[in-house]
Scaffold this motif. Structure first.
Motif, short mmCIF file in Angstrom:
data_model
loop_
_atom_site.label_atom_id
_atom_site.label_comp_id
_atom_site.label_asym_id
_atom_site.label_seq_id
_atom_site.Cartn_x
_atom_site.Cartn_y
_atom_site.Cartn_z
N TYR A 1 0.81 -1.22 0.00
CA TYR A 1 0.00 0.00 0.00
C TYR A 1 0.84 1.26 0.00
O TYR A 1 0.29 2.36 -0.01
N ASP B 1 -6.04 5.58 -11.53
CA ASP B 1 -7.27 4.80 -11.58
C ASP B 1 -7.46 3.93 -10.33
O ASP B 1 -8.32 3.06 -10.30
N ALA B 2 -6.70 4.19 -9.28
CA ALA B 2 -6.79 3.39 -8.05
C ALA B 2 -8.07 3.69 -7.29
O ALA B 2 -8.69 4.75 -7.46
N SER B 3 -8.43 2.78 -6.43
CA SER B 3 -9.58 2.98 -5.55
C SER B 3 -9.37 4.23 -4.71
O SER B 3 -8.25 4.52 -4.28
N PRO B 4 -10.43 4.98 -4.45
CA PRO B 4 -10.28 6.17 -3.59
C PRO B 4 -9.90 5.79 -2.15
O PRO B 4 -9.52 6.64 -1.37
N LEU B 5 -9.98 4.50 -1.82
CA LEU B 5 -9.62 4.05 -0.48
C LEU B 5 -8.13 3.76 -0.33
O LEU B 5 -7.63 3.63 0.79
N LEU B 6 -7.41 3.67 -1.45
CA LEU B 6 -6.00 3.27 -1.40
C LEU B 6 -5.14 4.26 -0.63
O LEU B 6 -4.38 3.87 0.27
N TRP C 1 -10.49 -3.25 2.78
CA TRP C 1 -9.96 -1.94 3.18
C TRP C 1 -9.99 -1.74 4.69
O TRP C 1 -10.22 -0.66 5.20
N THR D 1 -11.44 1.98 6.26
CA THR D 1 -11.47 3.26 5.56
C THR D 1 -12.85 3.49 4.95
O THR D 1 -13.51 2.55 4.50
N ARG E 1 -15.21 5.85 2.15
CA ARG E 1 -15.02 6.43 0.81
C ARG E 1 -14.65 7.91 0.82
O ARG E 1 -14.04 8.40 -0.11
#
Length: 135
Positions: free
Chosen positions: A16, A23-28, A54, A75, A77
């Motif tokens: 991580y 284009d990654a998840s907004p949670l990354l 997550w 986490t 969003r």
């Protein structure tokens, strides 16, 4: 700290901690922050970390089936965090804007003498604790 626990933390931090692709998840990104903050806490660093959905979980043992007796952090969003646990049927403890506050909530709820992680699974840990407590 055992090498197993250290290796688990390093895997999470490496996985991580990479640059976040567009284009990654907004949670990354908030999860990466959480992993770094949790790892910086000496009491949590003694426990075996594991992840899913997550969420960052902490186990008192190093092998699956892990323990489910400590709070965990997830986490949201919007980049915020929640603290729940110790298991999925427990009510949400709180939501917070900062990883530091979420980590502090978990640390405040650790049982006395929690850690270092036991080398083995939850069943082996329970058997060890039963024998230890009888002696």
């Amino acid at each position: 700290m055992t090498h197993i626990v250290d290796a688990a933390w390093q895997k999470i931090l490496t996985t991580y901690g990479e640059p976040v692709p567009p284009d990654a998840s907004p949670l990354l990104e908030p999860f990466a922050v959480l992993a770094r903050v949790a790892h910086a806490e000496p009491l949590l660093r003694r426990l075996h970390p594991w992840t899913g959905m997550w969420e960052l979980h902490f186990s008192r043992c190093t092998e699956m089936n892990y323990t489910w007796d400590l709070p965990y952090i997830g986490t949201l969003r919007d980049g915020r965090y929640y603290v729940e646990g110790p298991d999925r049927s427990s009510p949400r403890i709180a939501e917070t804007d900062s990883a530091q506050a979420a980590v502090a909530m978990v640390v405040d709820r650790l049982p006395p003498g929690c850690g270092p992680a036991f080398l083995g699974n939850a069943g082996e840990l329970a058997a060890y604790e039963k024998t230890r407590d009888q002696g």
